[in-house]
Write an enzyme that holds these catalytic residues in place. Structure first.
Site, PDB file in Angstrom:
ATOM      1  N   CYS A 117      38.649  38.007  28.756  1.00 30.24           N
ATOM      2  CA  CYS A 117      38.018  36.834  29.376  1.00 30.24           C
ATOM      3  C   CYS A 117      36.497  36.800  29.192  1.00 30.24           C
ATOM      4  CB  CYS A 117      38.362  36.778  30.855  1.00 30.24           C
ATOM      5  SG  CYS A 117      40.135  36.719  31.137  1.00 30.24           S
ATOM      6  N   HIS A 258      33.156  32.990  34.903  1.00 34.37           N
ATOM      7  CA  HIS A 258      34.566  32.956  34.499  1.00 34.37           C
ATOM      8  C   HIS A 258      35.374  32.401  35.664  1.00 34.37           C
ATOM      9  CE1 HIS A 258      38.445  33.847  33.116  1.00 34.37           C
ATOM     10  NE2 HIS A 258      38.613  34.997  33.747  1.00 34.37           N
ATOM     11  N   ASN A 288      43.118  30.018  35.553  1.00 36.10           N
ATOM     12  CA  ASN A 288      42.370  31.009  34.764  1.00 36.10           C
ATOM     13  C   ASN A 288      42.795  30.890  33.298  1.00 36.10           C
ATOM     14  OD1 ASN A 288      41.418  33.252  33.424  1.00 36.10           O
ATOM     15  ND2 ASN A 288      41.906  34.698  35.070  1.00 36.10           N
TER      16      ASN A 288
HETATM   17  O1  UT7 Z   1      40.591  37.157  34.194  1.00 34.52           O
HETATM   18  C1  UT7 Z   1      40.726  38.207  35.106  1.00 34.52           C
HETATM   19  C2  UT7 Z   1      42.040  38.071  35.753  1.00 34.52           C
HETATM   20  N1  UT7 Z   1      42.276  38.636  37.011  1.00 34.52           N
HETATM   21  C3  UT7 Z   1      41.666  38.339  38.181  1.00 34.52           C
HETATM   22  O2  UT7 Z   1      40.657  37.720  38.273  1.00 34.52           O
HETATM   23  C4  UT7 Z   1      42.381  38.827  39.374  1.00 34.52           C
HETATM   24  C5  UT7 Z   1      41.482  39.251  40.509  1.00 34.52           C
HETATM   25  N2  UT7 Z   1      42.275  39.431  41.720  1.00 34.52           N
HETATM   26  C6  UT7 Z   1      42.703  38.374  42.447  1.00 34.52           C
HETATM   27  O3  UT7 Z   1      42.406  37.224  42.134  1.00 34.52           O
HETATM   28  C7  UT7 Z   1      43.498  38.659  43.703  1.00 34.52           C
HETATM   29  O4  UT7 Z   1      43.574  40.057  43.881  1.00 34.52           O
HETATM   30  C8  UT7 Z   1      44.947  38.072  43.666  1.00 34.52           C
HETATM   31  C9  UT7 Z   1      44.873  36.557  43.766  1.00 34.52           C
HETATM   32  C10 UT7 Z   1      45.670  38.484  42.407  1.00 34.52           C
HETATM   33  C11 UT7 Z   1      45.714  38.558  44.875  1.00 34.52           C
HETATM   34  O5  UT7 Z   1      45.035  38.206  46.062  1.00 34.52           O
HETATM   35  P1  UT7 Z   1      44.749  39.298  47.195  1.00 34.52           P
HETATM   36  O6  UT7 Z   1      44.078  38.610  48.303  1.00 34.52           O
HETATM   37  O7  UT7 Z   1      44.028  40.448  46.536  1.00 34.52           O
HETATM   38  O8  UT7 Z   1      46.216  39.688  47.616  1.00 34.52           O
HETATM   39  P2  UT7 Z   1      46.885  41.128  47.643  1.00 34.52           P
HETATM   40  O9  UT7 Z   1      47.238  41.583  46.274  1.00 34.52           O
HETATM   41  O10 UT7 Z   1      46.056  42.035  48.492  1.00 34.52           O
HETATM   42  O11 UT7 Z   1      48.234  40.805  48.416  1.00 34.52           O
HETATM   43  C12 UT7 Z   1      48.223  40.335  49.772  1.00 34.52           C
HETATM   44  C13 UT7 Z   1      49.629  39.910  50.147  1.00 34.52           C
HETATM   45  C14 UT7 Z   1      50.693  40.916  49.725  1.00 34.52           C
HETATM   46  O12 UT7 Z   1      51.685  40.937  50.726  1.00 34.52           O
HETATM   47  P3  UT7 Z   1      51.723  42.101  51.840  1.00 34.52           P
HETATM   48  O13 UT7 Z   1      51.856  43.371  51.051  1.00 34.52           O
HETATM   49  O14 UT7 Z   1      50.415  42.009  52.565  1.00 34.52           O
HETATM   50  O15 UT7 Z   1      52.919  41.751  52.655  1.00 34.52           O
HETATM   51  C15 UT7 Z   1      51.277  40.337  48.471  1.00 34.52           C
HETATM   52  O16 UT7 Z   1      52.599  40.744  48.232  1.00 34.52           O
HETATM   53  O17 UT7 Z   1      49.969  38.702  49.461  1.00 34.52           O
HETATM   54  C16 UT7 Z   1      51.212  38.865  48.769  1.00 34.52           C
HETATM   55  N3  UT7 Z   1      51.193  38.024  47.596  1.00 34.52           N
HETATM   56  C17 UT7 Z   1      51.592  36.744  47.614  1.00 34.52           C
HETATM   57  N4  UT7 Z   1      52.078  35.970  48.596  1.00 34.52           N
HETATM   58  C18 UT7 Z   1      52.397  34.692  48.285  1.00 34.52           C
HETATM   59  C19 UT7 Z   1      50.772  38.347  46.333  1.00 34.52           C
HETATM   60  N5  UT7 Z   1      50.908  37.280  45.522  1.00 34.52           N
HETATM   61  C20 UT7 Z   1      51.408  36.275  46.296  1.00 34.52           C
HETATM   62  C21 UT7 Z   1      51.766  34.931  46.046  1.00 34.52           C
HETATM   63  N6  UT7 Z   1      52.240  34.199  47.061  1.00 34.52           N
HETATM   64  N7  UT7 Z   1      51.624  34.377  44.813  1.00 34.52           N
END
Ligand code: UT7
Length: 331
Positions: A117, A258, A288
Site C-alpha cells: 500500500c 493511505h 482500502n
Molecule cells: O493497507 C493496510 C491494511 N490493513 C489495515 O489497515 C488494518 C488495520 N487494522 C484495522 O483496521 C482494525 O484492526 C480492524 C478493522 C481490522 C479490526 O478492528 P479492531 O477494532 O482492531 O477489532 P479487533 O480485531 O480488536 O476485534 C474486535 C472484535 C472481535 O470480537 P471479540 O473477540 O471482541 O468478541 C472480533 O472478532 O470485533 C470482532 N470482529 C468483527 N465483528 C463484526 C472482527 N471483524 C468483525 C466484523 N464484524 N467484520
C-alpha cells in the site's frame, strides 16, 4: 525546498474504480458482520469490486489512459512504465507488460515493484530518481490492485476492508522552479513480514491442495498490530517530512493518507495536529484500494475542484512489509 526535485512535475493524473458496488449490507449476507460495525470500526460504507474477467492490468489501463489524457500527451510520449501492485495478473511476467501491450506502446522498458500500500511513495521515489539520472522524460507511474482476488470472503476481519481500483500519474522532467515532487521519504522494516501477507503461492510455499485447503492463498492480517504500527510509522514519517522541509501543517493545503481505516486517519490527524478540514477522505465510498488509494483520493478531490494546481499536498502511506513513506507534492 530540495533543489534536486525542482524539475520533476506531475503532468497528469487519472484513476479508475470498477462499476460493481458492494455495500456493507451486502457483506452482512456473506459473513457475520453489520453495517454499523464496519462503519464505526473502519469508516467504510461501500467499496468497488472488479468483474470476474477484469484483472489488475485492466484497472491499470483505464487509470493510465486517463492520466495520459490529463497530461495532454499521447501513448507514444511515454518512455517508461512502472507499476506498483501486490495482486499482479500473473506471478510472471510483470503486470506492466500487459498494460504496455493494451496501451499499444511498443519497446519501452516496463517493470513492476512490490511495496504494497506504500506503492505511491515508492513509485514517486523510483520515478524521480530515474528522471533525474537518465534519458527518460515522461514516466507513467501506475498503482493498481484487484485485492478482491486475494481476499478470503469467509474472513470477516479482512473482507470488509479490501477493494479494487487503480491510479496513475505521468511524471515529467521539465525546466522550472515549481516541482511537482517536492520531497519523498520511504522506509521499511522486514521484521514485520508476518503481520500482513499471503503465505502460499510463492517459492516458500508453492500452491498445493493443502495450501488451498488451508486458505493460505488469501491475505492474512494481524489487524491490531498493523493498526498500531500504521499510526506510529505514518506519524513519524509525515513528521520527519515536514521537519526536513521546514514546513508546518499550516503550509500544507491537503493531507492524503493511505485510505485504510478512519480511526488510523483520525489518530494521524491528532498526532500531527491536522485540522479535519485538511484531511481528504474517500474511504467511505471505496474502501482500502491498496497503493491506488492516495491517487484515487487526489484525483477525486481535484475533479471536485477542492485540490487546486500549485497547492501543497502531504501524502503518507503504509503497507505490508512493513513499508511506509510520505511525500510532499503539488499538481
Ligand atoms: O493497507 C493496510 C491494511 N490493513 C489495515 O489497515 C488494518 C488495520 N487494522 C484495522 O483496521 C482494525 O484492526 C480492524 C478493522 C481490522 C479490526 O478492528 P479492531 O477494532 O482492531 O477489532 P479487533 O480485531 O480488536 O476485534 C474486535 C472484535 C472481535 O470480537 P471479540 O473477540 O471482541 O468478541 C472480533 O472478532 O470485533 C470482532 N470482529 C468483527 N465483528 C463484526 C472482527 N471483524 C468483525 C466484523 N464484524 N467484520
Amino acid at each position: 525546498m530540495k533543489q534536486d526535485t525542482e524539475c520533476i512535475i506531475i503532468r497528469g493524473i487519472g484513476s479508475y474504480v470498477p462499476e460493481r458496488v458492494l455495500t456493507n449490507d451486502d457483506l452482512s449476507k456473506i459473513v457475520d458482520t453489520s453495517d454499523e460495525w464496519i462503519r464505526t470500526r473502519t469508516g467504510i460504507g461501500e467499496r468497488r469490486i472488479a468483474a470476474d474477467d477484469e484483472a489488475t492490468s485492466d484497472l491499470c489501463v483505464q487509470a493510465a489512459q486517463r492520466a495520459i489524457e490529463d497530461a495532454k500527451l499521447s501513448q507514444d510520449d511515454i518512455d517508461l512504465i512502472i507499476l506498483g501492485t501486490l495482486s499482479p495478473d500473473m506471478l510472471t511476467p510483470a503486470t506492466a507488460m500487459f498494460v504496455q501491450h493494451k496501451l499499444g506502446i511498443k519497446n519501452i522498458p516496463c517493470f513492476d515493484f512490490s511495496a504494497a500500500c506504500t506503492g505511491f511513495q515508492y513509485g514517486l521515489e523510483i520515478a524521480r530518481t530515474m528522471l533525474l539520472n537518465s534519458k527518460y522524460k515522461n514516466i507513467l507511474l501506475i498503482c493498481g490492485d484487484k485485492l478482491s482476488a486475494m481476499t478470503d470472503w469467509e474472513d470477516r476481519a479482512t473482507c470488509i476492508l479490501f477493494a479494487d481500483g487503480a491510479g496513475a500519474v505521468v511524471l515529467s522532467r521539465e525546466p522550472g522552479d515549481q516541482p511537482g515532487i517536492v520531497d519523498v521519504l520511504i522506509g521499511s522494516n522486514g521484521k514485520y513480514t508476518d503481520i500482513l501477507n499471503v503465505p502460499a503461492g510463492g517459492s516458500r510455499e508453492p500452491t498445493s491442495e493443502q495450501t488451498v485447503h488451508e486458505r493460505k492463498h488469501y491475505l492474512k492480517m494481524d489487524g491490531r498490530e498493523v493498526f498500531r504500527l500504521a499510526v506510529q510509522k505514518m506519524g513519524e514519517s509525515a513528521g520527519e517530512m515536514l521537519r526536513r522541509n521546514n514546513l508546518k501543517i499550516s503550509d500544507i493545503s491537503h493531507v492524503v493518507t493511505h485510505q485504510a481505516n478512519i480511526r488510523i486517519m483520525d489518530a494521524i490527524a491528532d498526532r500531527l495536529h491536522i485540522p479535519q478540514e485538511k484531511m481528504r477522505i474517500i474511504l467511505d465510498k471505496f474502501g482500502n484500494t491498496s497503493a491506488s488509494s492516495i491517487i484515487l483520493a487526489i484525483d477525486h478531490y481535484k475533479k471536485c475542484g477542492i485540490i487546486l494546481r500549485g497547492e501543497l499536498i502531504l501524502t503518507v502511506g503504509f503497507g505490508a512489509g512493513l513499508t511506509w513513506g510520505s511525500a510532499i507534492i503539488r499538481l
